[in-house]
Design an enzyme around this catalytic site. Sequence first.
Site, PDB file in Angstrom:
ATOM      1  N   GLN A 163      -8.210  -6.730  21.884  1.00 42.22           N
ATOM      2  CA  GLN A 163      -6.973  -7.563  21.838  1.00 42.22           C
ATOM      3  C   GLN A 163      -7.042  -8.398  23.319  1.00 42.22           C
ATOM      4  O   GLN A 163      -7.040  -7.804  24.271  1.00 42.22           O
ATOM      5  CB  GLN A 163      -5.740  -6.706  21.704  1.00 42.22           C
ATOM      6  CG  GLN A 163      -4.394  -7.468  21.935  1.00 42.22           C
ATOM      7  CD  GLN A 163      -4.105  -8.219  20.602  1.00 42.22           C
ATOM      8  OE1 GLN A 163      -4.140  -7.455  19.446  1.00 42.22           O
ATOM      9  NE2 GLN A 163      -3.786  -9.316  20.850  1.00 42.22           N
ATOM     10  N   GLY A 176      -5.564 -12.484  25.232  1.00 40.68           N
ATOM     11  CA  GLY A 176      -4.271 -13.300  25.135  1.00 40.68           C
ATOM     12  C   GLY A 176      -4.457 -14.315  24.123  1.00 40.68           C
ATOM     13  O   GLY A 176      -3.382 -15.153  23.797  1.00 40.68           O
ATOM     14  N   VAL A 215      -9.453  -9.209  17.837  1.00 40.46           N
ATOM     15  CA  VAL A 215     -10.691  -9.028  17.159  1.00 40.46           C
ATOM     16  C   VAL A 215     -10.889  -7.851  16.276  1.00 40.46           C
ATOM     17  O   VAL A 215     -10.400  -6.644  16.767  1.00 40.46           O
ATOM     18  CB  VAL A 215     -11.569  -8.924  18.369  1.00 40.46           C
ATOM     19  CG1 VAL A 215     -13.140  -9.119  17.855  1.00 40.46           C
ATOM     20  CG2 VAL A 215     -11.616 -10.087  19.478  1.00 40.46           C
ATOM     21  N   LYS A 242     -12.382 -12.915  15.145  1.00 39.66           N
ATOM     22  CA  LYS A 242     -11.378 -13.199  16.110  1.00 39.66           C
ATOM     23  C   LYS A 242     -10.319 -13.880  15.116  1.00 39.66           C
ATOM     24  O   LYS A 242     -10.502 -14.988  14.718  1.00 39.66           O
ATOM     25  CB  LYS A 242     -11.773 -14.021  17.188  1.00 39.66           C
ATOM     26  CG  LYS A 242     -10.530 -14.058  18.064  1.00 39.66           C
ATOM     27  CD  LYS A 242     -11.045 -13.966  19.788  1.00 39.66           C
ATOM     28  CE  LYS A 242     -10.019 -13.699  20.484  1.00 39.66           C
ATOM     29  NZ  LYS A 242     -10.396 -13.642  22.080  1.00 39.66           N
ATOM     30  N   ASP A 280     -14.207 -18.176  33.142  1.00 36.41           N
ATOM     31  CA  ASP A 280     -13.902 -16.743  33.078  1.00 36.41           C
ATOM     32  C   ASP A 280     -14.740 -15.975  33.087  1.00 36.41           C
ATOM     33  O   ASP A 280     -14.876 -14.965  32.319  1.00 36.41           O
ATOM     34  CB  ASP A 280     -12.823 -16.553  31.807  1.00 36.41           C
ATOM     35  CG  ASP A 280     -11.922 -15.323  31.797  1.00 36.41           C
ATOM     36  OD1 ASP A 280     -11.617 -14.770  33.046  1.00 36.41           O
ATOM     37  OD2 ASP A 280     -11.225 -14.739  31.103  1.00 36.41           O
TER      38      ASP A 280
END
Length: 424
Positions: free
Chosen positions: A160, A162, A166, A180, A244
Amino acid sequence: MNVGSQHPGQFDEINQSKLELCIARVPVFVHDLSAAMRSPLPDGGRRSAASNTPAKLARSSSYSTDDHSTNSHRSSARSTAHSIANALFGCFTPPDPSKSSSNVFSDSSGASSSGSDRRRSIYGSSIDSTYSREHGSVIFTMEVINKATKNFSPALKIGQGGFGTVYKGQLADGTLVAVKRAKKHGDERILVTEYVPNGNLREHLDGIKGDRVDFAVRLEIATDVAHAVTYLHMYTDHPIIHRDIKSSNILLTENLRAKVTDFGFARLCADGESGATHISTQVKGTAGYLDPEYLITNQLTEKSDVYSFGVLLVELVTGRRPIEPKREQKERITAKWAMRKFSCGEAILTLDPRLVRSPANSFALEKILELAFNCLAPHRHNRPSMRKCAEILWEVRKDYREFSVFDAPPLPSKSPVSNYIREV
């Protein structure tokens, strides 16, 4: 291709040979359920499967200095998603056509099969004809996805974030996939990717998954990630900033090879041909990994990924999370603590206590912290490129292997210890 053994001199061949090990493959998509994403494209209406991407990819803000322009946002999101999907598919190397069955697709020219209406899955096996393929990507119907995930059963939920949930799924041919499902502002988009069952790097460092990860494996992981991000920065049609890079976004295969995943914050790089040096955009990322210069100025460049990679290097050798709130004040920010120890000649004190303090590990630790030190430079102009990081790690890996075999340090390098030594 074994990316971990890639010689730095062969980097110019990466685009041809493809980094199938280092970036989580994303060759399969579901039709986008968003009306906005089904709108005509500027190129006259041609749409590839890569354009039908999920919110996970299309979420990044507009490729302009104005993140509040809806039309620009959607256009940029489509462009970004298209580039990212193409880059990721470029890392998927199908079986040699001469050795595979007759049901083979061309690598990038869309769906072409011979002698059958059945299609090849992401692993090369034939799959149901309800799947179609465009520009190297497989497109599924919602009926197939619902069946694979048992109508998105909570029992199959594996993650899980933001941007969505999934699920683990199984296709008709037995292929396991990760699905997803992302919803935002009434739009729903679904992405199907390769299922990597061995967890992420952070879980392994914490001991949640598998046995202890030894130093040699951590060095291999660092090298894999460096190659993957180099590919994004240099060898895609339009360079991509991941934005990220972190341990929980590094998936590990059963043989502990690393794959970079989760492109929810990814952005296209600034257009160098137009003279642009950065993208002005809202700050996105994860606390502890964020480039402080980007945080202050909102100016995003590839060097923001380099900074995050430096944090990841420290995380790999120390085993600590980037932020350790339960430790004493001077050790709470792991990168600062480690760089302070490195600068004082006490690098060995940063080594993960679960690792052996051998001469080979001590040697590689110094080299990796030196690279991390450069990656964590306050100003982006003083950070190395990701390509340089990959080259350095390849050399460290080679010396580490020699060191481990002969139990003697390699000849000292003629290069200075660091080009960016500074006060921490």
